[in-house]
Enzyme design. Sequence first.
Site, mmCIF file in Angstrom:
data_model
loop_
_atom_site.group_PDB
_atom_site.id
_atom_site.type_symbol
_atom_site.label_atom_id
_atom_site.label_comp_id
_atom_site.label_asym_id
_atom_site.label_seq_id
_atom_site.Cartn_x
_atom_site.Cartn_y
_atom_site.Cartn_z
ATOM 1 C CE LYS A 138 45.617 44.370 38.902
ATOM 2 N NZ LYS A 138 44.548 43.640 38.170
ATOM 3 N N GLY A 161 36.435 43.349 32.955
ATOM 4 C CA GLY A 161 35.496 42.322 32.529
ATOM 5 C C GLY A 161 34.634 42.664 31.334
ATOM 6 C CB ALA A 175 40.891 46.397 33.329
ATOM 7 N N GLY A 176 39.824 45.009 30.498
ATOM 8 C CA GLY A 176 39.110 45.314 29.265
ATOM 9 C C GLY A 176 39.634 44.650 28.016
ATOM 10 C CG ASN A 187 40.739 36.853 35.092
ATOM 11 O OD1 ASN A 187 40.499 37.159 36.247
ATOM 12 N ND2 ASN A 187 40.467 35.625 34.663
ATOM 13 C CB THR A 188 37.074 38.548 31.587
ATOM 14 O OG1 THR A 188 36.986 39.043 32.930
ATOM 15 C CG2 THR A 188 35.685 38.165 31.105
#
Length: 257
Positions: free
Chosen positions: A97, A158, A184-185, A206-207
């Site tokens: 990645k 995040g 992301a996001g 993830n977050t």
Amino acid sequence: MKKLIIAGKEFNSRLFLGTGKFNSNTVMEEAILASGCEMVTVAMKRIELDDKEDDMLKHIIHPHIQLLPNTSGVRTAEEAVFAAQMAREAFGTNWLKLEIHPDPRYLLPDSTETLKATEELVKLGFVVLPYCQADPTLCKRLEEAGAATVMPLAAPIGTNKGLQTRDFLRIIIEQASVPVVVDAGIGAPSHATEAMEMGADACLVNTAIAVAGQPVEMAIAFKEAVIAGRRAYEAGLGAVGQNLIASASSPLTSFLD
């Protein structure tokens, strides 16, 4: 549900997981397994490359999981190529990645350096999955450079703000000849469902899972959300929000006549 194919490899799950921000490696592993994911990305800066017994790796490596080292923290294409070569030697995988974000505050990807690094890494035999701006022109350039997927952001890393770039994501999905992974996001299962309903091939989360009150349960929620969104897309989701005039699903006209 159709299988996802990246660089000739088949995946049953269309949910990819990141490994940051979990309060313990045990919780991280439980969430990974509960999610059913088959692709897990890990920042090289979090791994002791000289320690084959690194505790974190023990919780990530499973037979069904494709490890995806990422270059988070590098600022230039040159640094990314160096980090990629280290990752290939350390982990025995040419999957990568690619992340290049020189601004540590917003972590937005550098488009010029990302394209440059992709071109070089593909020549070196890497399977490159680049994290990038939601820029349709850039995504086509990355595809032409040999990227195995494109990974446009939905919102800054995040932030959990959801699909802030949805109009551009639609164009990218429409134009792409390689899988589109929304990265992301994504902050809620509903965001993942929306991305999949639009035709995204996968989502990386993830977050939203790692900081949840119950990460394992949230991982399951995202698993189900991605499946629901993809099934809806493959089933031929009806147009939403394009007609302001009501249309009864069971009109009474003939009955009253």
